[in-house]
Design an enzyme around this catalytic site. Structure first.
Site, short mmCIF file in Angstrom:
data_model
loop_
_atom_site.label_atom_id
_atom_site.label_comp_id
_atom_site.label_asym_id
_atom_site.label_seq_id
_atom_site.Cartn_x
_atom_site.Cartn_y
_atom_site.Cartn_z
N ASP A 118 -64.98 -29.06 -2.51
CA ASP A 118 -65.00 -30.55 -3.00
C ASP A 118 -64.39 -30.52 -4.39
O ASP A 118 -63.98 -31.81 -4.76
CB ASP A 118 -66.50 -30.94 -3.29
CG ASP A 118 -67.49 -30.11 -4.00
OD1 ASP A 118 -66.82 -29.81 -5.18
OD2 ASP A 118 -68.47 -29.64 -3.36
N ASP A 169 -61.16 -16.40 3.14
CA ASP A 169 -62.87 -15.85 3.04
C ASP A 169 -62.79 -15.19 1.73
O ASP A 169 -62.00 -14.23 1.18
CB ASP A 169 -62.90 -14.88 4.15
CG ASP A 169 -64.25 -14.22 4.11
OD1 ASP A 169 -64.94 -14.25 2.85
OD2 ASP A 169 -64.83 -13.97 5.00
N ASP A 187 -69.46 -21.20 -5.97
CA ASP A 187 -70.15 -22.62 -5.56
C ASP A 187 -70.12 -22.74 -4.02
O ASP A 187 -69.34 -23.07 -3.32
CB ASP A 187 -69.11 -23.51 -5.97
CG ASP A 187 -69.52 -24.98 -5.55
OD1 ASP A 187 -70.82 -25.15 -5.46
OD2 ASP A 187 -68.86 -25.74 -5.69
N SER A 188 -71.37 -22.01 -3.40
CA SER A 188 -71.33 -21.85 -1.84
C SER A 188 -72.43 -22.88 -1.30
O SER A 188 -73.23 -23.33 -2.22
CB SER A 188 -71.83 -20.46 -1.69
OG SER A 188 -72.97 -20.25 -2.12
N1 SPD Z 1 -78.75 -26.77 -0.64
C1 SPD Z 1 -77.31 -27.24 -0.77
C2 SPD Z 1 -77.13 -26.38 -1.95
C3 SPD Z 1 -75.27 -26.77 -1.95
C4 SPD Z 1 -74.68 -26.01 -3.14
N2 SPD Z 1 -73.30 -25.98 -3.07
C5 SPD Z 1 -72.93 -27.49 -3.39
C6 SPD Z 1 -71.30 -27.61 -3.46
C7 SPD Z 1 -70.94 -28.61 -4.54
N3 SPD Z 1 -69.69 -28.31 -5.22
#
Ligand code: SPD
Length: 312
Positions: A118, A169, A187-188
């Site tokens: 994002d 990946d 950032d997952s």
């Molecule tokens: N429970 C949802 C956690 C999401 C974390 N990642 C969000 C990505 C925003 N850049």
């Protein structure tokens, strides 16, 4: 019942949703790390936002991608039924996940972002003048595309010349990068589905090896209200891999339990809760920071007693 229902989006725990839709018993929708089941994501509870308009809804090669305009939280990005960010409160998560490691580091020049399609973390990393190069490895091109279109305040960094973007990946990407980065930020999404491999010991071994000797990492660290067994597991194996393993949190109103954690690990044995650079009010304004400041940096690592005990 589905997640989008009568003008509302409801974020069910993935295991509950499977049971509600009668498509399974929820077993394959548990959180997982290193093959171990870590319980449901947030079983027995759900969070809802009122929908003004669905802006995008398609399946990518990896996941269900939904963007809607909400009544009160701006545009919302949802992957596989789980809220990733809303325009109203995203800054708490993005600023903390990015600035905790970046300000703990004396001189971050080379930064790697795994995930983060994002663009919110990228936006924050680019605020650091010392940063010379940002590499990002995001698996899903569709997430980048919808964010450019519907989340412009988060995604404007994609046109920055300091960025090297790889669509692929993250786990595979790391195998070819050793001793290279000052800071790596993961950032997952949650460890159900495509992000599961980013919560295992072998992934953190790759992170350790991709960091240089003074390197620091930060990773999306779920919630201490909901995911203590998973966090205990992550902290235990990282204590074997890194000299310093610390945990911070911040409120994010649209994440389950309203709280989000950040796992911060360093290859050197120095306290990561102490910022290496202190920001005055002019710097805070210049960097357009809305959540992070130098006091918040230290305070975020102060944990409730039950969490401290769980992590001992
Ligand atoms: N429970 C949802 C956690 C999401 C974390 N990642 C969000 C990505 C925003 N850049």
């Amino acid at each position: 019942m589905d997640s989008l229902h009568k003008g509302w989006f409801t974020e069910f725990s993935p295991d509950d949703l499977e049971k509600i839709k009668n498509t399974g018993n929820g077993q394959d929708k548990q959180l997982r790390s290193d093959g171990q089941e870590m319980g449901g994501a947030w079983p027995g509870q759900a969070f809802s936002l009122q929908v003004q308009e669905v802006l995008f809804h398609e399946k990518s090669q990896y996941q269900d991608v939904l963007v809607f305009k909400s009544e009160t939280y701006g545009n919302v990005l949802v992957l596989d039924g789980i809220i990733q960010c809303t325009e109203r409160d995203e800054f708490s998560y993005q600023e903390m996940l990015a600035h905790l490691p970046l300000f703990a580091h004396k001189d971050p020049k080379k930064v790697l972002i795994i995930g983060g399609g994002d663009g919110g973390i990228l936006r924050e990393v680019l605020k650091h003048k010392a940063v010379e190069k940002v590499t990002m490895c995001e698996i899903d091109q569709m997430v980048i595309d919808v964010s450019k279109k519907f989340l412009p305040h988060m995604s404007h960094g994609f046109s920055d010349p300091k960025l090297d973007l790889y669509v692929g990946d993250g786990f595979e990407f790391l195998k070819n990068h050793k001793n290279e980065f000052d800071v790596i930020i993961t950032d997952s999404s949650d460890p159900v589905g495509p992000a599961e491999s980013l919560f295992g010991e072998s992934y953190y071994e790759l992170l350790r090896d991709a960091l240089n000797d003074t390197g620091i990492l930060s990773s999306q660290g779920e919630s201490f209200w909901l995911h203590l067994p998973l966090l205990q597991h992550l902290i235990a194996f990282n204590r074997r891999l890194f000299s310093k393993v610390q945990y911070a949190s911040s409120p994010v109103s649209t994440y389950p339990s309203g709280s989000m954690g950040y796992l911060i690990c360093g290859k050197q044995d120095h306290d990561l809760s102490v910022p290496a650079r202190i920001l005055d009010s002019a710097a805070l304004k210049e960097m357009k920071l809305r959540y992070y400041n130098s006091e918040i940096h230290r305070a975020a690592f102060v944990l409730p007693q039950f969490v401290k005990e769980a992590f001992e």
